[in-house]
Design an enzyme around this catalytic site. Structure first.
Site, PDB file in Angstrom:
ATOM      1  N   ASP A 233      34.124  41.774  37.516  1.00 21.09           N
ATOM      2  CA  ASP A 233      34.929  41.850  38.797  1.00 21.09           C
ATOM      3  C   ASP A 233      36.144  41.915  38.410  1.00 21.09           C
ATOM      4  OD1 ASP A 233      32.988  41.272  40.481  1.00 21.09           O
ATOM      5  OD2 ASP A 233      32.564  38.929  39.828  1.00 21.09           O
ATOM      6  N   LEU A 234      36.854  43.368  38.593  1.00 23.91           N
ATOM      7  CA  LEU A 234      37.897  43.966  38.678  1.00 23.91           C
ATOM      8  C   LEU A 234      39.367  42.713  38.857  1.00 23.91           C
ATOM      9  CD1 LEU A 234      39.725  45.895  36.951  1.00 23.91           C
ATOM     10  CD2 LEU A 234      40.584  46.649  39.907  1.00 23.91           C
ATOM     11  N   ASP A 235      40.392  42.270  37.818  1.00 26.04           N
ATOM     12  CA  ASP A 235      41.038  41.349  37.652  1.00 26.04           C
ATOM     13  C   ASP A 235      40.171  40.012  38.638  1.00 26.04           C
ATOM     14  OD1 ASP A 235      42.695  42.947  36.669  1.00 26.04           O
ATOM     15  OD2 ASP A 235      43.603  43.880  38.576  1.00 26.04           O
ATOM     16  N   GLU A 236      39.248  39.133  38.036  1.00 29.94           N
ATOM     17  CA  GLU A 236      38.921  38.028  38.961  1.00 29.94           C
ATOM     18  C   GLU A 236      38.088  37.097  37.539  1.00 29.94           C
ATOM     19  OE1 GLU A 236      37.005  38.297  41.758  1.00 29.94           O
ATOM     20  OE2 GLU A 236      38.013  39.880  43.135  1.00 29.94           O
TER      21      GLU A 236
END
Length: 291
Positions: A233-236
């Protein structure tokens, strides 16, 4: 406490986490004692003493540690695993191997290289990989191998495959020092090591290009940076460290970017140091950090 290479000899770091239950501290302390070791530092945390999770980090000294490690590991498995606990044991005299991926921005990269040269990061750096060549000479001036892996075009699979080949068996974790490429899920699986990222803390408010210009136009009063583990999950991913700096109306977009770079450097360096020192325990999508 960060041990220098001399005092790290015969020191080990034990990290334990799992379901909280009575007697865990006593069990770990007794295990260390019966293996003729002496506790140097001990940190622990329980998120709920009734049915919650327990986290512990212990640094201990044991003469002739390398010879004692097999027995220590066998005792840990026999003692802790029946209690449902996970554990890892690290010899503090063996630095973790940290690869760095970077693009054109050099502020985070040079901060890590400088701190490493000063002995502030207990790591070795087997390589720096970049999709550009402008940082090559700076990296080589630190005596560290530099590899250029271009990643132009929409299909990044060949570039990722080449990076995986370079990293395979050579690193314990990877740092994205402003590496401006989105890594695929397959890359994260293939590389088989933790990946740490740094980005400004405007997300998701100012997504995309020129975030500091957009922030200036909105009149922001705080800027910051976040370092986290990379997940699908991008940047999470789980956050390791964050910080902020105040800004005002008189500052230009360039001023905001310069101050943001300063915060990014400091935040990433702390996150890397804590990971290298086994101070970070991932728990779901957050972290316990014994800083």
């Amino acid at each position: 406490m960060t041990l220098n290479p001399i005092t790290a000899n015969d020191h080990a770091c034990l990290v334990v986490h799992g379901p909280d239950q009575p007697g865990l501290v006593a069990a770990v302390s007794a295990l260390i004692a019966r293996n003729d070791a002496n506790i140097v530092t001990l940190d622990q945390y329980s998120d709920n003493p009734e049915g919650g999770a327990f986290f512990q980090r212990v640094v201990f000294h044991r003469r002739d540690l390398s010879a004692a490690l097999p027995q220590l590991e066998a005792d840990l498995a026999a003692t802790l695993e029946p209690l449902g606990m996970q554990w890892r044991l690290a010899d503090r005299s063996t630095p973790k191997r940290m690869a760095i991926l970077a693009s054109t921005s050099d502020h985070c990269l040079l901060e890590l290289l400088w701190r490493h040269r000063r002995g502030e990061l207990n790591v070795t750096i087997p390589m720096v990989i970049s999709n550009h060549t402008n940082i090559a000479e700076d990296v080589r001036s630190f005596g560290i191998p530099f590899f250029h892996v271009p990643s132009g075009g929409p299909d990044k699979s060949s570039a990722e495959a080449e990076i995986v080949k370079l990293l395979a068996g050579n690193v314990d974790f990877i740092v994205l020092a402003r590496y401006m490429q989105i890594l695929s899920d397959g890359f994260l699986e293939d590389v088989g090591a933790p990946v740490i990222n740094i980005h400004h803390s405007f997300l998701p408010a100012f997504i995309g290009a020129s975030p500091y210009r957009k922030a200036k136009e909105r009149g922001v009063k705080l800027i910051g940076a976040t370092s986290h583990y990379v997940t699908a999950d991008l940047d999470e991913g789980p956050i390791i460290e964050q910080d902020i700096a105040r800004v005002d109306h008189a500052m230009t977009a360039a001023d905001l970017q310069a101050r943001g770079a300063y915060v990014e450097r400091a935040v990433l360096a702390r996150a890397v140091q804590w990971h290298a020192d086994d101070r970070v325990i991932r728990h779901g999508n957050h972290t316990i950090v014994f800083s």
